[in-house]
Scaffold this motif. Sequence first.
Motif, PDB file in Angstrom:
ATOM      1  N   SER A  18     -26.222  46.579  23.353  1.00 53.73           N
ATOM      2  CA  SER A  18     -26.263  46.415  24.987  1.00 53.73           C
ATOM      3  C   SER A  18     -24.985  45.323  25.365  1.00 53.73           C
ATOM      4  N   GLU A  19     -24.087  45.111  24.189  1.00 55.63           N
ATOM      5  CA  GLU A  19     -22.943  44.212  24.318  1.00 55.63           C
ATOM      6  C   GLU A  19     -21.992  45.338  24.448  1.00 55.63           C
ATOM      7  N   LEU A  20     -21.305  45.388  25.562  1.00 57.21           N
ATOM      8  CA  LEU A  20     -20.315  46.188  25.790  1.00 57.21           C
ATOM      9  C   LEU A  20     -19.068  46.030  24.920  1.00 57.21           C
ATOM     10  N   PRO A  21     -18.641  44.619  24.808  1.00 60.82           N
ATOM     11  CA  PRO A  21     -17.279  44.231  23.989  1.00 60.82           C
ATOM     12  C   PRO A  21     -17.505  45.119  22.550  1.00 60.82           C
ATOM     13  N   GLU A  22     -18.738  44.814  21.818  1.00 59.53           N
ATOM     14  CA  GLU A  22     -19.169  45.067  20.673  1.00 59.53           C
ATOM     15  C   GLU A  22     -19.123  46.778  20.648  1.00 59.53           C
ATOM     16  N   ILE A  23     -19.508  47.457  21.358  1.00 59.80           N
ATOM     17  CA  ILE A  23     -19.420  49.108  21.693  1.00 59.80           C
ATOM     18  C   ILE A  23     -17.714  49.462  21.486  1.00 59.80           C
ATOM     19  N   ILE A  24     -17.172  48.608  22.311  1.00 55.98           N
ATOM     20  CA  ILE A  24     -15.861  49.191  22.496  1.00 55.98           C
ATOM     21  C   ILE A  24     -14.945  48.483  21.307  1.00 55.98           C
ATOM     22  N   GLY A  25     -15.297  47.326  20.923  1.00 51.22           N
ATOM     23  CA  GLY A  25     -14.574  46.973  19.591  1.00 51.22           C
ATOM     24  C   GLY A  25     -14.690  47.561  18.476  1.00 51.22           C
ATOM     25  N   MET A  26     -15.999  48.289  18.247  1.00 51.24           N
ATOM     26  CA  MET A  26     -16.442  48.946  17.097  1.00 51.24           C
ATOM     27  C   MET A  26     -16.391  50.740  17.106  1.00 51.24           C
ATOM     28  N   CYS A  27     -16.561  51.270  18.010  1.00 53.67           N
ATOM     29  CA  CYS A  27     -16.669  52.496  18.142  1.00 53.67           C
ATOM     30  C   CYS A  27     -15.588  53.565  18.301  1.00 53.67           C
ATOM     31  N   ASP A  28     -15.688  54.703  17.673  1.00 55.48           N
ATOM     32  CA  ASP A  28     -14.443  55.335  17.563  1.00 55.48           C
ATOM     33  C   ASP A  28     -14.676  56.546  19.067  1.00 55.48           C
ATOM     34  N   ARG A  29     -15.996  56.558  19.271  1.00 56.39           N
ATOM     35  CA  ARG A  29     -16.333  57.539  20.671  1.00 56.39           C
ATOM     36  C   ARG A  29     -17.637  56.957  21.152  1.00 56.39           C
ATOM     37  N   ILE A  30     -17.913  57.098  22.606  1.00 58.59           N
ATOM     38  CA  ILE A  30     -18.978  56.415  22.958  1.00 58.59           C
ATOM     39  C   ILE A  30     -19.810  57.308  23.961  1.00 58.59           C
ATOM     40  N   TYR A  31     -20.972  57.547  23.688  1.00 55.91           N
ATOM     41  CA  TYR A  31     -21.822  58.353  24.600  1.00 55.91           C
ATOM     42  C   TYR A  31     -22.409  57.113  25.727  1.00 55.91           C
ATOM     43  N   VAL A  32     -22.787  57.396  26.946  1.00 56.99           N
ATOM     44  CA  VAL A  32     -23.251  56.502  27.709  1.00 56.99           C
ATOM     45  C   VAL A  32     -24.491  57.189  28.504  1.00 56.99           C
ATOM     46  N   MET A  33     -25.688  56.515  28.435  1.00 59.79           N
ATOM     47  CA  MET A  33     -27.121  57.160  28.684  1.00 59.79           C
ATOM     48  C   MET A  33     -27.446  56.334  29.918  1.00 59.79           C
ATOM     49  N   ASN A  34     -28.210  56.857  30.889  1.00 56.65           N
ATOM     50  CA  ASN A  34     -28.684  56.273  32.117  1.00 56.65           C
ATOM     51  C   ASN A  34     -29.846  57.151  32.323  1.00 56.65           C
ATOM     52  N   GLU A  35     -31.414  56.894  32.612  1.00 50.13           N
ATOM     53  CA  GLU A  35     -32.398  57.273  33.015  1.00 50.13           C
ATOM     54  C   GLU A  35     -32.720  58.455  32.117  1.00 50.13           C
ATOM     55  N   GLY A  36     -32.222  58.371  30.683  1.00 45.40           N
ATOM     56  CA  GLY A  36     -32.682  59.344  29.646  1.00 45.40           C
ATOM     57  C   GLY A  36     -31.775  60.606  29.521  1.00 45.40           C
ATOM     58  N   GLU A  37     -30.662  60.334  30.224  1.00 45.32           N
ATOM     59  CA  GLU A  37     -29.591  61.420  30.165  1.00 45.32           C
ATOM     60  C   GLU A  37     -28.238  60.778  29.741  1.00 45.32           C
ATOM     61  N   ILE A  38     -27.538  61.779  29.288  1.00 45.35           N
ATOM     62  CA  ILE A  38     -26.028  61.329  28.858  1.00 45.35           C
ATOM     63  C   ILE A  38     -25.348  61.508  30.049  1.00 45.35           C
ATOM     64  N   THR A  39     -24.781  60.490  30.446  1.00 44.15           N
ATOM     65  CA  THR A  39     -23.963  60.470  31.735  1.00 44.15           C
ATOM     66  C   THR A  39     -22.408  60.444  31.646  1.00 44.15           C
ATOM     67  N   GLY A  40     -21.988  60.290  30.510  1.00 46.93           N
ATOM     68  CA  GLY A  40     -20.703  60.173  30.202  1.00 46.93           C
ATOM     69  C   GLY A  40     -20.308  60.233  28.686  1.00 46.93           C
ATOM     70  N   GLU A  41     -19.251  60.544  28.211  1.00 43.57           N
ATOM     71  CA  GLU A  41     -18.644  60.591  27.112  1.00 43.57           C
ATOM     72  C   GLU A  41     -17.212  59.943  26.873  1.00 43.57           C
ATOM     73  N   VAL A  42     -16.905  59.031  26.249  1.00 45.35           N
ATOM     74  CA  VAL A  42     -15.661  58.272  26.506  1.00 45.35           C
ATOM     75  C   VAL A  42     -15.054  58.053  25.144  1.00 45.35           C
ATOM     76  N   GLU A  43     -13.733  58.344  24.900  1.00 43.97           N
ATOM     77  CA  GLU A  43     -12.954  58.210  23.678  1.00 43.97           C
ATOM     78  C   GLU A  43     -12.706  56.469  23.610  1.00 43.97           C
ATOM     79  N   LYS A  44     -12.383  55.928  22.280  1.00 44.54           N
ATOM     80  CA  LYS A  44     -12.197  54.659  22.303  1.00 44.54           C
ATOM     81  C   LYS A  44     -11.041  54.281  22.916  1.00 44.54           C
TER      82      LYS A  44
END
Length: 509
Positions: A466-492
Amino acid sequence: MTMQSTILEMKSITKEFPGVKALDTVNLKVIEGEIHAICGENGAGKSTLMKVLSGVYPHGTYDGDILFQDQICEFKDIKQSEDLGIVIIHQELALIPELSIAENIFLGNEQANKGVIDWYETTSKAKELLNKVGLSESPNTLIKDIGVGKQQLVEIAKALSKNVKLLILDEPTAALNENDSENLLNLLIELRSQGMSAIIISHKLNEIKKVANSVTIIRDGQSIETLDTADITEDRIIKGMVGRSLTNRYPDREPKIGDTFFEVKNWSTYHPLQSERQVVKDINLHIRKGEIVGIAGLMGSGRTELAMSIFGKSYGKKTTGQIIKDGQTLDLSDVNKAINAGVAYVSEDRKEYGLILMDDIKQNITLANLKKISSNQVVNENEEFVVAEDYRKKMNIKTPSVTQIVGNLSGGNQQKVVLSKWMFSEPDLLILDEPTRGIDVGAKFEIYTIMNQLADQGKGILVISSELPEIIGMCDRIYVMNEGEITGEVEKSEATQETLMKYMTKSRG
């Protein structure tokens, strides 16, 4: 200008446990009518200090003096400190789920006449208190029927019923969502304006900045410094807590990313009790070897439900979809199959799902892979000890011995035990659900370093945070979810808090 009066002074408090000096001449001074924050890494001694103050550790089991409103106090138990108006609300709420709000507020302090409870009095006083804390529930509502945010307010109402002068809150917002946290902090500010003093222990530096008049930093059982409002900045607090400036909160890493080895296709699952409610909707995602992939989303977006349903269907009903690993379709219909297929899941609720708190460290670490240290169904205890000792060093678990009971460890060290347990099961995919929740900055850095090492060994890691700085600081690629669906996929390279928040609040539609 009048001198502000001191409501509490703790002088040279020293507290030892077998083999550990938990507090070493700690000093703390709280001014009347202020909110005083206490910050420190896990295991720095914050909770121990509060237990000394409230009489959980009675007078005689520690050295030093407690002065409350200029009187020397020698509390034998909690009741004595509460009689003076010192009330502590612990991280694990102490409410009884099957009783009503009113019954919980006056538990042990019943509104009775000649031994008979006066229910009219109980209900009307409870109403008054609930108004004070801004809770519109009926006093007869059962605790189990309200959310954690409201339960926290009931705890505060209960404290107010005891004529609290100094309210101590231990990580009060750890389990709350942003809205409930905001509510709680505003209530504290309101109570302060009515003259109440408070001590708040928190890891959330933005919250401390919002409410605290001063901050005392504790490190390794010693009080390092106290900052006044003007000096309170996140960097300054971090520096005091870890004794080093974390200009970089995330360890450097050159990712070595290989081929896709794990895929989830058209994955859906329904709520276990409300069978018509779809919680995870048609998810597709993939993970490559050596890649750290994040899942961002707000509370209730379905992230944990997705992770648990993948891990041996440990959540949900009517789960459908396909899981493919190394080109083969997997049957992960129970937890054992998932572990045997090289999947591990570190739950956000380490006490409920991750650890056996009554067992010692070594038994917890080897739990998910006993066959590795057994022959003919018998555990080789020497080998168990060697394995655990190895992880204790590798993970820097702060404990005198691996025979220490896990329930006695601080949150950060418990989390390292959980991680050790799953690393020992030698997974190819490690799913980490809020791996650093409730853990201080220093232990976080250590856990990030371990994640990087695992990725460098070619393992795939899926992180929910739930900590966005952590997700951004650690991940190579990020899926974003809302209401049970993937709403976006973002590269680092494109990940910013703003971008992620946009996807987190948008529907796919």
